[in-house]
Design a protein around this motif. Structure first.
Motif, short mmCIF file in Angstrom:
data_model
loop_
_atom_site.label_atom_id
_atom_site.label_comp_id
_atom_site.label_asym_id
_atom_site.label_seq_id
_atom_site.Cartn_x
_atom_site.Cartn_y
_atom_site.Cartn_z
N ASP A 1 0.60 -1.61 -0.01
CA ASP A 1 -0.19 0.29 -0.12
C ASP A 1 1.06 1.02 -0.24
N TRP A 2 0.51 1.85 0.07
CA TRP A 2 1.63 3.84 -0.34
C TRP A 2 0.31 4.92 0.21
N TYR A 3 0.98 5.62 0.46
CA TYR A 3 0.47 7.24 0.97
C TYR A 3 1.15 8.55 0.79
N GLN A 4 0.72 9.45 0.64
CA GLN A 4 2.35 10.89 0.67
C GLN A 4 1.52 11.58 1.02
N ALA B 1 5.90 16.40 1.26
CA ALA B 1 7.08 16.58 0.38
C ALA B 1 7.74 14.66 0.47
N ALA B 2 7.24 13.58 0.34
CA ALA B 2 7.22 12.12 0.24
C ALA B 2 6.11 11.37 0.49
N VAL B 3 6.53 10.13 -1.02
CA VAL B 3 5.57 9.30 -1.03
C VAL B 3 6.19 7.80 -0.06
N VAL B 4 5.60 7.26 1.04
CA VAL B 4 5.58 5.93 1.44
C VAL B 4 5.27 4.76 1.08
N LYS C 1 10.48 4.06 2.55
CA LYS C 1 9.96 6.70 2.31
C LYS C 1 10.66 7.23 0.96
N LEU C 2 10.53 7.32 0.53
CA LEU C 2 11.10 8.40 -0.62
C LEU C 2 11.03 9.81 -0.68
N LYS C 3 11.49 10.10 -1.01
CA LYS C 3 11.40 11.65 -0.69
C LYS C 3 11.04 12.24 -2.28
N LYS D 1 -0.75 8.85 -8.84
CA LYS D 1 -0.67 7.02 -8.89
C LYS D 1 0.94 6.69 -9.04
N LEU D 2 0.30 5.74 -8.06
CA LEU D 2 1.86 5.62 -7.75
C LEU D 2 3.00 4.94 -8.62
#
Length: 210
Positions: free
Chosen positions: A17-20, A23-26, A87-89, A98-99
């Motif tokens: 799963d992912w959220y944002q 500043a970042a995407v997790v 964690k993506l900056k 979308k991811l």
């Protein structure tokens, strides 16, 4: 930083799963009991690859082809008993729709330039193109053209004479008005300065002191 391996897909399907934030995407990868020695996470500008080795089952290899660029040097990950959190900056502070995959087909936001104006605000109206600065100017011109009548006109005339008059004219007007109880108003200082100004009520009226 290793680039994503575009080879075979993982044999084991793993949920994620992912959220944002701004500043970042997790990305949350749901794999339990992963040991740090068995985990490798590689970051590149457009891709993330997660490789997990197990001694008693097939390895898990997951790659994410990101829809936007990230900053690899500022990306990180951590392990918990139930998951791997990556964690993506973001390279840009924009919201991802979308991811993974291209977003070229999505409509882009167009910046709106707001013109700077020193005049009054353009209030909303049901009629398009209404310039309220023109309306305000027309109202001021109409007010200037309106001519006062009766007592208002007389008072305005006296105010203009007093405002434009010399010091002698002002003294004459003040002295005559005060000494006559408001019944005489003269601009002739030479005449007014000689004697006290007498009260001169209008015809048919009698002056009384209260």
């Amino acid at each position: 930083m290793a680039e994503c391996d575009l080879g075979t897909q993982p044999k084991v399907q793993v949920k994620h799963d992912w959220y944002q934030t701004d500043a970042a995407v997790v990305i949350t990868v749901l794999i339990k009991n992963v040991k740090a020695d068995n985990l490798t996470v590689n970051f590149s500008q457009t891709c993330v690859q997660v490789d997990v080795k197990f001694p008693d089952q097939d390895d898990i290899n997951i790659k994410f082809n990101l829809s936007h660029d990230v900053v690899p040097e500022q990306c990180s990950y951590k392990i918990t008993p139930s998951k791997i959190e990556v964690k993506l900056k973001k390279s840009e502070g924009i919201r991802w729709a979308k991811l993974e995959g291209e977003e070229a087909d999505l409509p882009k936001a167009i910046p709106i330039e707001v013109p700077q104006s020193s005049g009054p605000p353009a209030y909303p109206t049901s009629k398009k193109g209404k310039d309220w600065s023109v309306v305000e100017k027309e109202m001021k011109e109409a007010e200037a053209k309106e001519k006062p009548e009766g007592e208002e006109a007389l008072n305005k005339l006296f105010q203009e004479i007093y405002g434009k008059g010399s010091d002698e004219v002002k003294r004459a007007m003040n002295k005559s008005y005060m000494e006559s109880g408001g019944t005489v108003l003269s601009t002739n200082w030479n005449e007014i300065s000689k004697d006290k100004v007498e009260v001169k009520p209008p015809d048919g009226m009698e002056w009384k002191k209260w």
